[in-house]
Design a protein around this motif. Structure first.
Motif, PDB file in Angstrom:
ATOM      1  N   ASP A 300       0.812  -1.195   0.000  1.00 51.30           N
ATOM      2  CA  ASP A 300       0.000   0.000   0.000  1.00 51.30           C
ATOM      3  C   ASP A 300       0.855   1.259   0.000  1.00 51.30           C
ATOM      4  O   ASP A 300       1.477   1.614   1.004  1.00 51.30           O
ATOM      5  N   HIS A 303       0.015   3.831   2.703  1.00 54.43           N
ATOM      6  CA  HIS A 303       0.511   3.468   4.018  1.00 54.43           C
ATOM      7  C   HIS A 303       2.016   3.721   4.096  1.00 54.43           C
ATOM      8  O   HIS A 303       2.525   4.233   5.091  1.00 54.43           O
ATOM      9  N   ARG A 306       2.669   7.490   4.476  1.00 49.43           N
ATOM     10  CA  ARG A 306       2.331   7.979   5.806  1.00 49.43           C
ATOM     11  C   ARG A 306       3.294   7.447   6.857  1.00 49.43           C
ATOM     12  O   ARG A 306       3.705   8.161   7.778  1.00 49.43           O
ATOM     13  N   LEU A 322       6.647   3.250  16.914  1.00 48.61           N
ATOM     14  CA  LEU A 322       5.829   2.092  17.249  1.00 48.61           C
ATOM     15  C   LEU A 322       6.011   1.084  16.132  1.00 48.61           C
ATOM     16  O   LEU A 322       5.304   1.119  15.138  1.00 48.61           O
ATOM     17  N   ALA A 324       5.275  -1.914  15.432  1.00 51.32           N
ATOM     18  CA  ALA A 324       4.142  -2.683  14.919  1.00 51.32           C
ATOM     19  C   ALA A 324       3.304  -1.835  13.968  1.00 51.32           C
ATOM     20  O   ALA A 324       2.819  -2.308  12.944  1.00 51.32           O
ATOM     21  N   GLN A 325       3.176  -0.578  14.310  1.00 49.83           N
ATOM     22  CA  GLN A 325       2.356   0.292  13.474  1.00 49.83           C
ATOM     23  C   GLN A 325       3.001   0.555  12.123  1.00 49.83           C
ATOM     24  O   GLN A 325       2.325   0.818  11.150  1.00 49.83           O
ATOM     25  N   ARG A 327       4.868  -1.538  10.388  1.00 47.02           N
ATOM     26  CA  ARG A 327       5.098  -2.675   9.498  1.00 47.02           C
ATOM     27  C   ARG A 327       4.148  -2.597   8.317  1.00 47.02           C
ATOM     28  O   ARG A 327       2.939  -2.506   8.476  1.00 47.02           O
ATOM     29  N   ARG A 329       2.192  -4.217   5.361  1.00 48.16           N
ATOM     30  CA  ARG A 329       1.802  -5.583   5.074  1.00 48.16           C
ATOM     31  C   ARG A 329       1.683  -5.862   3.586  1.00 48.16           C
ATOM     32  O   ARG A 329       1.537  -4.971   2.766  1.00 48.16           O
ATOM     33  N   ASP A 331      -0.537  -7.183   0.929  1.00 50.39           N
ATOM     34  CA  ASP A 331      -1.926  -7.483   0.603  1.00 50.39           C
ATOM     35  C   ASP A 331      -1.978  -8.529  -0.499  1.00 50.39           C
ATOM     36  O   ASP A 331      -1.180  -8.490  -1.431  1.00 50.39           O
ATOM     37  N   GLU A 348      -4.926   3.507  -5.103  1.00 48.97           N
ATOM     38  CA  GLU A 348      -5.499   2.210  -4.791  1.00 48.97           C
ATOM     39  C   GLU A 348      -5.526   1.967  -3.315  1.00 48.97           C
ATOM     40  O   GLU A 348      -6.526   1.621  -2.724  1.00 48.97           O
ATOM     41  N   GLY A 349      -4.378   2.142  -2.760  1.00 50.75           N
ATOM     42  CA  GLY A 349      -4.019   1.600  -1.477  1.00 50.75           C
ATOM     43  C   GLY A 349      -4.883   1.888  -0.297  1.00 50.75           C
ATOM     44  O   GLY A 349      -6.068   1.656  -0.323  1.00 50.75           O
ATOM     45  N   ASP A 350      -4.276   2.320   0.752  1.00 44.63           N
ATOM     46  CA  ASP A 350      -4.928   2.601   2.026  1.00 44.63           C
ATOM     47  C   ASP A 350      -3.924   2.694   3.154  1.00 44.63           C
ATOM     48  O   ASP A 350      -3.063   3.485   3.133  1.00 44.63           O
ATOM     49  N   ASP A 351      -4.084   1.811   4.214  1.00 43.98           N
ATOM     50  CA  ASP A 351      -3.210   1.662   5.369  1.00 43.98           C
ATOM     51  C   ASP A 351      -3.822   0.758   6.427  1.00 43.98           C
ATOM     52  O   ASP A 351      -4.321   1.170   7.446  1.00 43.98           O
ATOM     53  N   ILE A 352      -2.698   1.416   8.473  1.00 35.23           N
ATOM     54  CA  ILE A 352      -2.729   1.437   9.036  1.00 35.23           C
ATOM     55  C   ILE A 352      -2.805   1.228   9.377  1.00 35.23           C
ATOM     56  O   ILE A 352      -2.582   1.041   9.916  1.00 35.23           O
TER      57      ILE A 352
END
Lengths: 352, 352
Positions: A300, A303, A306, A322, A324-325, A327, A329, A331, A348-352
DNA sequence: CTGTTAGCGCATTCAC
DNA sequence: GTGAATGCGCTAACAG
């Protein structure tokens, strides 16, 4: 009530200014005084209010994003996401400029990095070409204490602060795991289309894919890698040739860009191969729907952008991230779980 | 320089206090004055600095998270993530409390929501049971102007502000798309293990799975749904029975929890079925590695919690949310792309 | 109805 | 070396 600088000052028996000098590691404090203040900070468990600090400083973060130029859907989508971040910059106290350089060109990228250094930005995000000169340029930035985040593709042997991108070896293994299961019971070799071995993400995907096929699906042949330089024309030619000389190809893994060419070749040759590609763009989306591609692995871009900004800010302020935040991923899209059904927008994408 | 409240005051020829009243929709301003101020705001393009506002207000956000109690790995992982958020609360100006209620119990949940209302929180996040009484309780919160976010499982016919969870219909379709491809050339029916049709996420997954199998893989039989109430013992019994009476089962889709029982049954019956389950927990992770489960669809509890908090804050402040950032993705894990190899910690997930 | 004033927590002049 | 005073952008009493 959470303790403030005033509490430290009171506890240590000094003034606000001295506390501030200690907090911000500025000179002009006797060792003994410094000690006292640090003890007080420790004891009352002070944590600085970053928002208030930024307010007092009227802090803005000038960031520079460097990415490849050229006609690559994913990279242009990335640029769109950076522009979206620019639209938010008033709120986020950022001030982002975009620099583009020719793809796969180490010297040009190193030059752009050196250029960026001259404007003393608060941070730099870069889609890296994995070469020593680029690593050296990144290290020069780091010497100036300018945080650097690699974006999408990482850089070996450099002091970059963070990589904002997917685990590409895992992506390669995921593709292999899916491919192996999709091909169960169907013989025939697998073809691989890559962009360039000069970028780390492509190399890592290849390695991950290969090693998993070899260990988990032994006996499945992998043809020599086709290197299409993320160019649709070249990709079409290479894939077309491969399909002609190996009509029994059972699967194709496209681990780079240039998927328009791949898709054209698939159409032309009426190939029944199972195909896995990277990045959801208008082209791969359509091919998924048409059944030409079976699965798309996607990162993404929104993501990533950001995340890069968050990390650059944190590094610029000497703050922890943070993890974990941050990382990113992998898709996995099939024909049937595509996000939003309408004509694919650029983002396209997104996140978070 | 970005304009401030002072600039508005000057432009409109009023004082700071009046500007503030207009900005925060407080009463005590003549319509004409209000008009003037609003014009000034518009003209100079003012955007409020939220950080400064929060500083001035010493704002803290008391939030309440309500989730099912009981021995469910995913829900306990969710709780762990909420506790992690509590650890960050000093920095984030939050003040989070956790309430647990029996699973699948609408009246109990509605009661907990009403209880929450009494403490006048700045927002409530709730793993919903999809029942009218719960919807009514949520609507009572909304009447008090308390933002409500549903978490993991959504709530029909309510005025909840936002749903922090995956697109469960898409998850069901994804499972079906993978299952269909995994089973290519292998006959035999598919068994489905669900938790309860009282929660919306399970219903939606089922619907998505079923419809895709019917349209894309016609002829593939689906056995009657086994409803195991997310209970390992019940799940084991149900799956065991099914495997006994239908030895030809080719695939199993476990769309709820209670996977420990599913795994036990798989082991006991030496089933060779392709299995797809939800949520990466220590149990499903091990089963993936052991080859008992082929794929796991996962939702990142950490991302969901962080997203819920961001959205509650934004709603509490009347701010817009970055919808792309708040979309929770469906992770697909195969044996070969599992994150971190060491013994699975409680907090599997990550984020956006 | 409207304006004045004093902070929120921190950083930064400028004196001492 | 250290401290007092002022301000970042906004909110919230308290007067008028």
């Amino acid at each position: 009530m959470r303790p403030t600088v005033h509490d430290i000052a009171a506890a240590a028996g000094v003034s606000l200014a001295t506390v501030d000098r200690v907090l911000n590691l500025r000179p002009g404090v006797r060792a003994a005084t410094r000690e006292k203040v640090e003890q007080a900070i420790e004891q009352i468990g002070f944590v600085r209010d970053v928002a208030a600090a930024n307010l007092a400083k009227s802090r803005v973060y000038p960031f520079i994003f460097i990415l490849p130029s050229g006609d690559n859907s994913f990279m242009r989508g990335l640029e769109t996401e950076i522009r979206a971040a620019i639209d938010r910059s008033v709120f986020e106290r950022t001030q982002i400029s975009i620099v583009t350089v020719p793809a796969f060109d180490g010297p040009a990228l190193a030059n752009a990095l050196d250029q960026a250094r001259l404007s003393h930005p608060a941070g730099v995000a870069v889609v890296a070409v994995d070469s020593p000169e680029v690593a050296a340029a990144v290290n020069r930035l780091r010497t100036d204490n300018i945080p650097v985040v690699t974006l999408v593709s990482d850089l070996a042997g450099s002091a970059r602060d963070h990589f904002a991108g997917i685990d590409n070896a895992a992506a390669g293994r995921t593709a292999a795991g899916l491919m192996g299961r999709f091909l169960r019971g169907r013989p025939g070799p697998i073809a691989i289309l890559a962009g360039s071995m000069l970028v780390r993400d492509h190399r890592e995907r290849l390695e991950g894919f290969r090693s998993l096929i070899e260990t988990e699906f032994p006996g499945r042949m992998i043809l020599p890698v086709l290197e299409g330089h993320d160019d649709p024309v070249e990709a079409e030619r290479l894939v077309g040739q491969a399909l002609k000389s190996h009509p029994d190809i059972a699967g194709i893994y496209s681990l780079g860009a240039g998927n328009r060419g791949l898709i054209a070749a698939l159409k032309a040759h009426q190939s029944g191969a199972s195909v896995i590609a990277h990045e959801l763009t208008p082209h791969t989306r359509k091919a998924l729907k048409d059944g030409l591609i079976d699965a798309v692995l996607n990162q993404d871009a929104g993501h990533e952008v950001r995340s890069a900004i968050r990390v650059l800010k944190a590094k610029a302020d000497g703050q922890a991230v943070l993890s974990a935040q941050e990382r990113i991923r992998i898709d996995i899209f099939l024909k049937d779980n595509l996000p939003f059904d309408d004509a694919a927008p650029a983002s396209e994408g997104d996140d978070i």
